[in-house]
Scaffold this motif. Structure first.
Motif, PDB file in Angstrom:
ATOM      1  N   GLY A   1       0.785  -1.234   0.000  1.00  0.00           N
ATOM      2  CA  GLY A   1       0.000   0.000   0.000  1.00  0.00           C
ATOM      3  C   GLY A   1       0.809   1.271   0.000  1.00  0.00           C
ATOM      4  N   VAL A   2       2.046   1.209  -0.467  1.00  0.00           N
ATOM      5  CA  VAL A   2       2.910   2.403  -0.448  1.00  0.00           C
ATOM      6  C   VAL A   2       2.291   3.553  -1.251  1.00  0.00           C
ATOM      7  CG1 VAL A   2       5.159   3.320  -1.109  1.00  0.00           C
ATOM      8  CG2 VAL A   2       4.990   1.037  -0.108  1.00  0.00           C
ATOM      9  N   LYS A   3       1.704   3.236  -2.408  1.00  0.00           N
ATOM     10  CA  LYS A   3       1.114   4.289  -3.238  1.00  0.00           C
ATOM     11  C   LYS A   3      -0.098   4.931  -2.583  1.00  0.00           C
ATOM     12  CE  LYS A   3       2.589   2.452  -7.724  1.00  0.00           C
ATOM     13  NZ  LYS A   3       2.133   1.958  -9.059  1.00  0.00           N
ATOM     14  N   MET A   4      -0.736   4.194  -1.692  1.00  0.00           N
ATOM     15  CA  MET A   4      -1.935   4.701  -1.034  1.00  0.00           C
ATOM     16  C   MET A   4      -1.601   5.698   0.069  1.00  0.00           C
ATOM     17  SD  MET A   4      -5.231   4.538  -1.064  1.00  0.00           S
ATOM     18  CE  MET A   4      -6.628   4.923  -0.006  1.00  0.00           C
ATOM     19  N   GLN A   5      -0.362   5.728   0.531  1.00  0.00           N
ATOM     20  CA  GLN A   5       0.027   6.617   1.631  1.00  0.00           C
ATOM     21  C   GLN A   5      -0.289   8.071   1.307  1.00  0.00           C
ATOM     22  OE1 GLN A   5       4.169   5.933   2.421  1.00  0.00           O
ATOM     23  NE2 GLN A   5       3.845   3.872   3.244  1.00  0.00           N
ATOM     24  N   LYS A   6      -0.003   8.485   0.087  1.00  0.00           N
ATOM     25  CA  LYS A   6      -0.220   9.881  -0.329  1.00  0.00           C
ATOM     26  C   LYS A   6      -1.678  10.280  -0.166  1.00  0.00           C
ATOM     27  CE  LYS A   6       0.041  12.848  -4.439  1.00  0.00           C
ATOM     28  NZ  LYS A   6      -1.419  13.066  -4.549  1.00  0.00           N
ATOM     29  N   PHE A   7      -2.586   9.437  -0.657  1.00  0.00           N
ATOM     30  CA  PHE A   7      -4.005   9.777  -0.600  1.00  0.00           C
ATOM     31  C   PHE A   7      -4.553   9.640   0.814  1.00  0.00           C
ATOM     32  CE2 PHE A   7      -3.528   7.908  -4.997  1.00  0.00           C
ATOM     33  CZ  PHE A   7      -3.367   9.141  -5.605  1.00  0.00           C
ATOM     34  N   CYS A   8      -4.020   8.708   1.560  1.00  0.00           N
ATOM     35  CA  CYS A   8      -4.458   8.527   2.945  1.00  0.00           C
ATOM     36  C   CYS A   8      -4.122   9.772   3.770  1.00  0.00           C
ATOM     37  CB  CYS A   8      -3.799   7.286   3.540  1.00  0.00           C
ATOM     38  SG  CYS A   8      -4.559   6.712   5.068  1.00  0.00           S
ATOM     39  N   ASN A   9      -2.950  10.337   3.529  1.00  0.00           N
ATOM     40  CA  ASN A   9      -2.570  11.574   4.219  1.00  0.00           C
ATOM     41  C   ASN A   9      -3.316  12.785   3.663  1.00  0.00           C
ATOM     42  OD1 ASN A   9      -0.772  10.402   6.004  1.00  0.00           O
ATOM     43  ND2 ASN A   9       1.023  10.787   4.741  1.00  0.00           N
ATOM     44  N   GLU A  10      -3.467  12.836   2.344  1.00  0.00           N
ATOM     45  CA  GLU A  10      -4.123  13.983   1.712  1.00  0.00           C
ATOM     46  C   GLU A  10      -5.554  14.153   2.209  1.00  0.00           C
ATOM     47  OE1 GLU A  10      -5.394  15.578  -2.774  1.00  0.00           O
ATOM     48  OE2 GLU A  10      -4.229  13.728  -2.535  1.00  0.00           O
ATOM     49  N   PHE A  11      -6.278  13.041   2.316  1.00  0.00           N
ATOM     50  CA  PHE A  11      -7.681  13.100   2.713  1.00  0.00           C
ATOM     51  C   PHE A  11      -7.904  12.699   4.171  1.00  0.00           C
ATOM     52  CE2 PHE A  11      -8.091  12.039  -1.974  1.00  0.00           C
ATOM     53  CZ  PHE A  11      -8.325  13.358  -2.340  1.00  0.00           C
ATOM     54  N   ASN A  12      -6.803  12.479   4.902  1.00  0.00           N
ATOM     55  CA  ASN A  12      -6.900  12.192   6.335  1.00  0.00           C
ATOM     56  C   ASN A  12      -7.894  11.056   6.594  1.00  0.00           C
ATOM     57  OD1 ASN A  12      -6.074  12.605   8.933  1.00  0.00           O
ATOM     58  ND2 ASN A  12      -7.206  14.490   9.248  1.00  0.00           N
ATOM     59  N   LEU A  13      -7.728   9.964   5.871  1.00  0.00           N
ATOM     60  CA  LEU A  13      -8.706   8.880   5.896  1.00  0.00           C
ATOM     61  C   LEU A  13      -8.773   8.160   7.235  1.00  0.00           C
ATOM     62  CD1 LEU A  13      -8.224   7.269   2.350  1.00  0.00           C
ATOM     63  CD2 LEU A  13      -9.944   8.931   3.097  1.00  0.00           C
ATOM     64  N   ILE A  14      -7.687   8.195   8.009  1.00  0.00           N
ATOM     65  CA  ILE A  14      -7.696   7.456   9.274  1.00  0.00           C
ATOM     66  C   ILE A  14      -7.665   8.404  10.473  1.00  0.00           C
ATOM     67  CG2 ILE A  14      -6.689   5.361   8.305  1.00  0.00           C
ATOM     68  CD1 ILE A  14      -3.986   6.216   9.341  1.00  0.00           C
ATOM     69  N   LYS A  15      -8.271   9.579  10.320  1.00  0.00           N
ATOM     70  CA  LYS A  15      -8.283  10.553  11.416  1.00  0.00           C
ATOM     71  C   LYS A  15      -9.071  10.031  12.617  1.00  0.00           C
ATOM     72  CE  LYS A  15     -10.846  14.217  11.255  1.00  0.00           C
ATOM     73  NZ  LYS A  15     -11.481  15.506  10.882  1.00  0.00           N
ATOM     74  N   HIS A  16     -10.028   9.138  12.388  1.00  0.00           N
ATOM     75  CA  HIS A  16     -10.830   8.586  13.479  1.00  0.00           C
ATOM     76  C   HIS A  16     -10.400   7.160  13.824  1.00  0.00           C
ATOM     77  CE1 HIS A  16     -13.852  11.650  11.847  1.00  0.00           C
ATOM     78  NE2 HIS A  16     -13.424  12.116  13.002  1.00  0.00           N
ATOM     79  N   LEU A  17      -9.158   6.836  13.515  1.00  0.00           N
ATOM     80  CA  LEU A  17      -8.647   5.492  13.799  1.00  0.00           C
ATOM     81  C   LEU A  17      -8.642   5.228  15.308  1.00  0.00           C
ATOM     82  CD1 LEU A  17      -7.084   2.908  12.829  1.00  0.00           C
ATOM     83  CD2 LEU A  17      -4.996   4.205  13.275  1.00  0.00           C
ATOM     84  N   PRO A  18      -9.260   4.126  15.769  1.00  0.00           N
ATOM     85  CA  PRO A  18      -9.215   3.769  17.198  1.00  0.00           C
ATOM     86  C   PRO A  18      -7.874   3.117  17.531  1.00  0.00           C
ATOM     87  CG  PRO A  18     -10.541   2.181  15.982  1.00  0.00           C
ATOM     88  CD  PRO A  18     -10.110   3.214  14.986  1.00  0.00           C
TER      89      PRO A  18
END
Length: 428
Positions: A236-253
């Protein structure tokens, strides 16, 4: 109609006929003076010089008046033309804006159709999960949640520092991914394509944020956890950029991360009579709020101190230096705080924190800050290191744990703050 009105503004009929009348009157008066007190006879030769003098006099007077009027008309014409040009420019701008909005709305409609198709494919990828467990057939999201829980509830025992613990947990995930590649590969590939579509869409920022929230709203807690490990792995290295850009795991428990399993077990041992799920949710909610506040104090235009009230006994103060290169978190525990009565029950977070002794509480927050500033953004914002052991002090009944995070550049907890760092904002 407009041309006639414009012409009437430039050429006034009253003024025009007034000029003509004045010119005729002057010419007539001069001719009258010419013919008065003179003798006439056919035998006299014509005095061409006299006629020429009178003609020059009439031409000079009348010509001057006509020239002034011509200049006046020229000025009025130029002013009118300027107004017309300005009106044409404004009309063209309005047409351009309207055309731009119409073009953007068309782009938005086309993108929305693509987004719906990609979202359907992503949901289909989740629906394709199938798991047979204890003679029970689970499909779709129920199957995914069951598969994910088997990984999350894995008996993970590692006493290394947080970053090494994270690497060990990622290795556990890689093995888990290999065993469930049939479903996980398609699932996260579709999620990658969906976020990539939004990121490269060319939409305005507000619309991008809206679509990103729609994606984030689809993610369950288990899915955020799996996404976090997948981004850390080679898959998932390529996904890191989008995960940070859209803050997808901001509510990660964070309490269900393998790296926090020791903290989970410590809580479970002490909180025997309490609802363990309630306490875990309380801690997760507290950490999500701390993440929000920490990000706020690092924004360039925000206040530099924020206090999180953790209950009657606990308070957390976050502060940054003016250049945002040094972040400090102070956890204060007032052991002598009166908590009886008052009509307010203890919060789940406060009851959970009561279950940890001093060393466990210090390690819990140290590990969380290591995850917040380093691991949660895949080491793309502030480098790769552990938060040092917090300073411990006691003043009467008040115990203070102090944690400091420093960086040679401005600290960041969002892609926006990283972009501002790139533009040298707040850099010294």
């Amino acid at each position: 109609m407009t041309d006639n009105n414009q012409e009437s503004k430039i050429i006034s009929k009253g003024l025009f006929w007034s000029i003509i009348f004045i010119c005729i009157l002057i010419s007539g008066g001069i001719l009258l003076l010419f013919f008065l007190n003179r003798e006439y006879g056919c035998e006299y030769p014509v005095d061409n010089g006299l006629f020429g003098t009178y003609g020059d006099f009439i031409g000079g007077v009348v010509g001057t008046i006509v020239a002034f009027y011509s200049a006046f008309l020229l000025v009025k014409t130029l002013q009118s033309q300027e107004n017309v040009n300005q009106s044409v420019i404004e009309t063209n701008n309005q047409i351009s804006i309207a055309s731009g909005k119409e073009l953007y709305n068309t782009l938005l409609e086309v993108f929305n159709n693509k987004f719906e198709r990609f979202m359907t494919c992503y949901q289909n990828a989740i629906d394709n999960y199938v798991l047979e467990k204890n003679n029970e057939l689970l499909t779709g999201r129920k199957a995914f949640e069951k598969i994910a829980s088997e990984f999350i509830c894995n008996d993970f025992n590692n006493n290394n520092d947080y970053l090494r613990r994270t690497q060990s947990a990622i290795s556990e995930y890689v093995d888990f991914y290999s065993n469930n590649r049939l479903y996980l590969a398609v699932h996260f590939r579709m999620l990658y394509l969906l976020t990539s579509l939004v990121s490269t869409s060319g939409l305005e920022t507000n619309d991008k944020v809206l679509y990103a929230k729609l994606i984030r709203g689809q993610l369950s807690e288990s899915e955020m956890t799996m996404l976090r490990y997948n981004c850390h792995s080679e898959y998932g290295v390529k996904m890191q950029k989008f995960c940070n850009e859209f803050n997808l795991i901001k509510h990660l428990p964070v309490m269900q991360l393998l790296e926090f399993q020791e903290h989970y077990n410590n809580l479970k041992k002490v909180a025997k009579g309490e609802n363990i799920k309630e306490l875990i949710v309380g801690l997760d909610t507290m950490f999500i709020t701390i993440r929000k506040y920490a990000k706020m104090v690092l924004d360039k235009d925000s206040q530099r101190n924020i206090t999180y009230n953790g209950g009657k006994r606990y308070s957390i103060v976050m502060s940054v230096t003016e250049d945002r290169k040094k972040f400090t978190l102070e956890l204060k525990k007032d052991c002598g705080a009166e908590r009886r009565g008052g009509g307010t029950r203890l919060s789940s977070a406060e009851k959970a924190l009561d279950c940890y002794d001093s060393s466990q509480l210090e390690q819990l927050f140290r590990d969380y800050l290591s995850d917040l500033f380093y691991a949660s953004n895949f080491y793309l914002y502030n480098g790769k290191e552990n938060v040092s052991k917090g300073n411990f002090s006691k003043n009467g009944d008040i115990i203070t744990y102090t944690f400091v995070i420093e960086h040679e550049k401005r600290l960041a907890l969002s892609s926006k703050q990283m972009a501002e760092r790139g533009r040298n904002i707040l850099e010294s």
